[in-house]
Write an enzyme that holds these catalytic residues in place. Structure first.
Site, short mmCIF file in Angstrom:
data_model
loop_
_atom_site.label_atom_id
_atom_site.label_comp_id
_atom_site.label_asym_id
_atom_site.label_seq_id
_atom_site.Cartn_x
_atom_site.Cartn_y
_atom_site.Cartn_z
N ARG A 255 6.71 15.84 23.94
CA ARG A 255 6.82 15.88 25.41
C ARG A 255 7.73 14.76 25.90
O ARG A 255 7.93 13.75 25.22
CB ARG A 255 5.44 15.73 26.05
N LYS B 143 -8.91 -3.84 8.40
CA LYS B 143 -7.86 -4.65 9.02
C LYS B 143 -8.41 -5.72 9.97
O LYS B 143 -9.54 -5.61 10.44
CB LYS B 143 -6.86 -3.75 9.76
N ASP C 209 6.42 -3.36 8.64
CA ASP C 209 5.08 -2.86 8.36
C ASP C 209 4.15 -4.06 8.54
O ASP C 209 4.01 -4.91 7.65
CB ASP C 209 4.98 -2.28 6.95
N TYR D 85 3.67 22.21 28.85
CA TYR D 85 4.03 23.01 27.67
C TYR D 85 5.54 23.04 27.46
O TYR D 85 6.15 24.10 27.39
CB TYR D 85 3.46 24.43 27.79
N ARG E 85 -1.96 10.92 18.95
CA ARG E 85 -2.44 9.97 19.95
C ARG E 85 -3.76 9.32 19.54
O ARG E 85 -4.66 9.99 19.03
CB ARG E 85 -2.63 10.68 21.30
N PHE F 222 0.85 -1.19 0.00
CA PHE F 222 0.00 0.00 0.00
C PHE F 222 0.89 1.24 0.00
O PHE F 222 2.01 1.23 0.52
CB PHE F 222 -0.91 -0.03 1.24
N HIS G 28 -0.88 -5.84 8.06
CA HIS G 28 -1.72 -7.00 7.71
C HIS G 28 -1.53 -8.15 8.71
O HIS G 28 -2.09 -9.22 8.49
CB HIS G 28 -1.34 -7.54 6.33
N GLN H 295 -7.24 0.38 10.64
CA GLN H 295 -8.19 0.95 9.67
C GLN H 295 -9.28 -0.11 9.41
O GLN H 295 -9.09 -1.30 9.69
CB GLN H 295 -7.38 1.36 8.41
C1 LIG Z 1 0.75 -2.51 4.08
C2 LIG Z 1 0.10 -1.30 4.68
N1 LIG Z 1 0.85 -0.41 5.33
C3 LIG Z 1 0.32 0.69 5.90
C4 LIG Z 1 -1.03 0.93 5.84
C5 LIG Z 1 -1.55 2.21 6.39
O1 LIG Z 1 -2.44 2.09 7.44
P1 LIG Z 1 -3.52 3.22 7.74
O2 LIG Z 1 -4.58 3.12 6.70
O3 LIG Z 1 -4.00 2.88 9.11
O4 LIG Z 1 -2.82 4.53 7.71
C6 LIG Z 1 -1.87 0.01 5.20
C7 LIG Z 1 -3.33 0.25 5.13
O5 LIG Z 1 -4.04 -0.13 4.27
C8 LIG Z 1 -1.29 -1.12 4.59
O6 LIG Z 1 -2.05 -2.02 3.92
#
Ligand SMILES: Cc1ncc(COP(=O)(O)O)c(C=O)c1O
Length: 418
Positions: free
Chosen positions: A227, A198, A169, A234, A244, A98, A172, A195
């Site tokens: 922070r 997922k 990453d 601050y 966050r 992605f 998935h 997201q």
């Molecule tokens: C392989 C991969 N990396 C990163 C992300 C990014 O995640 P987000 O959509 O939560 O920003 C995705 C989301 O589809 C993804 O499939």
């Protein structure tokens, strides 16, 4: 009623019932959400939900630290900043992924270097990674694509040799494991996404996991306006932002997390079964399971369709499967380095110096191009929460399409000629 005739051509579909709908939720989500609502503590800094989730998710993924953030894109950027990536450093990423895996690199003012994938596993090819390392390389971002961990032994060996940071990453790969070690604990840091699509979701959201205390402190600071634990409110120490995760998302995620272990086992069992049903069909190549993959989280079930051997082109097969009641797609239409963003170097304020020298048209990743252009098929994770009978329906639909391949090919030719 003709069950052997393709539904696309007027026959009876293999399946009319929908597959398992996603997301799955119920009373536990409601209870936690209402409790968070009525507490009036809606932000991570004063509520208990995100803190609980961070602890539990980190433990489940073999880590001492978990830092909940707004999504799985900023988490990658935060990890790069925490790793000390500087302007124009090179970061190796797969081109079959992605957009975020590479856009996060640009947003860290660094240069994504695209590398090809293995045609059987769809994960980064370590030989191609080795060939792409230069004196400017600082990090590698392997993607555990579809939920199968990348070849982390080879990638970590390269990282040790060249003193590189590895950021998994794991968008998935919730609950996946490699040689019995959880995804998320295999590199120096990892990034997950929550997201909507997922395997663990709160609509939007993400988390960083790691075991290194210093990296954790850096990520915590960056996700919280720079922070530090000993500072006053601050007082801001590094360039950063407010990334966050909120308490409502934490509430949903805590309830979802209770379901993850069982769901992951179900997906893995069904995914393996479907792969065993489809592999005997000519021209179908389900994602090869690496011997080191001890649990595949099947965010996607992926396969390659060799049209010559199967006897019909992918676009026709997708249409035919959809008509049989099996929603599926071809996935990404382009390797990432062919996306207009990279072709045109539309990087906004980032990489002003490096941009002039970069030329992504020269990147050569034939495996990724082949699967994007003509071979890949994706089925989504929700289906794999169903029963073995659901898998049998999918397999039967493929078998039916194969048995009718000549008619399908003719239909497709006629349609294309119109
Ligand atoms: C392989 C991969 N990396 C990163 C992300 C990014 O995640 P987000 O959509 O939560 O920003 C995705 C989301 O589809 C993804 O499939």
């Amino acid at each position: 009623m003709n069950p052997s005739k393709l539904a696309l051509l007027g026959g009876t579909p293999v399946r009319t019932q929908p597959f398992t709908a996603w997301p799955i939720f119920g009373k536990p989500e409601e209870k936690r959400l209402l409790r968070a609502l009525h507490s009036g503590k809606w932000g991570k800094l004063n509520g208990p939900e995100v803190a609980e989730f961070e602890r539990r998710f980190a433990v489940m993924h073999g880590c001492q630290h978990g830092i909940g953030v707004v999504n799985g894109t900023v988490s990658l950027r935060i990890a790069l900043l925490a790793a000390g990536i500087r302007a124009e450093d090179e970061v190796i990423v797969p081109t079959y992924t992605f957009f975020s895996t590479a856009s996060a690199v640009i947003e860290a003012n660094a240069v994504p270097v695209f590398v090809d994938i293995d045609l059987d596993t769809f994960n980064l090819d370590p030989k191609a990674v080795a060939a792409a390392i230069t004196p400017r390389t600082r990090a590698i971002i392997p993607v555990h694509f579809a939920g199968q961990p990348a070849d982390m032994r080879a990638i970590m060996a390269l990282a040790r040799k060249h003193k590189l940071v590895v950021i998994e990453d794991a968008a998935h790969a919730h609950g996946a494991s490699y040689r019995n070690q959880p995804a998320g604990s295999l590199g120096h840091m990892a990034s997950f996404s929550f997201q909507s699509s997922k395997n663990l979701t709160s609509g939007e959201g993400g988390i960083l996991t790691m075991n290194d205390d210093a990296l954790a402190a850096a990520c915590r600071s960056i996700h919280n306006c720079g922070r530090i634990p000993t500072g006053i409110w601050y007082e801001h120490h590094v360039i950063s932002g407010n990334y966050r995760l909120g308490e409502f998302q934490g509430a949903v995620l805590n309830a979802q997390l209770d379901r993850l272990e069982t769901q992951t086992k179900t997906r893995d069992r069904n995914g393996q079964y479907l792969a065993s049903r489809l592999a005997p069909l000519p021209g179908l190549h389900p994602q090869k399971r690496d011997a080191d993959c001890t649990r595949h989280s099947y965010h996607l079930f992926m396969l390659r369709l060799d049209s010559e051997k199967f006897g019909a082109p992918r676009a026709a097969v997708i249409k035919a499967l959809q008509a049989e009641g099996i929603p599926c797609s071809g996935g990404y239409g382009l390797s990432l380095h062919h996306q207009p963003l990279f072709r045109n170097k539309a990087f906004g304020p980032y990489l002003p110096q490096a941009s002039a020298k970069l030329n992504y048209l020269k990147t050569d990743c034939p495996n990724s191009d082949l699967i994007c252009r003509e071979q890949c098929l994706w089925l989504e994770q929700g289906f794999f929460l169903g029963t073995r009978a659901d898998m049998d329906d999918i397999a039967r639909a493929f078998e039916k399409v194969y048995a009718n391949r000549d008619g399908l090919k003719q239909w497709f030719k006629k349609k294309a000629a119109k």
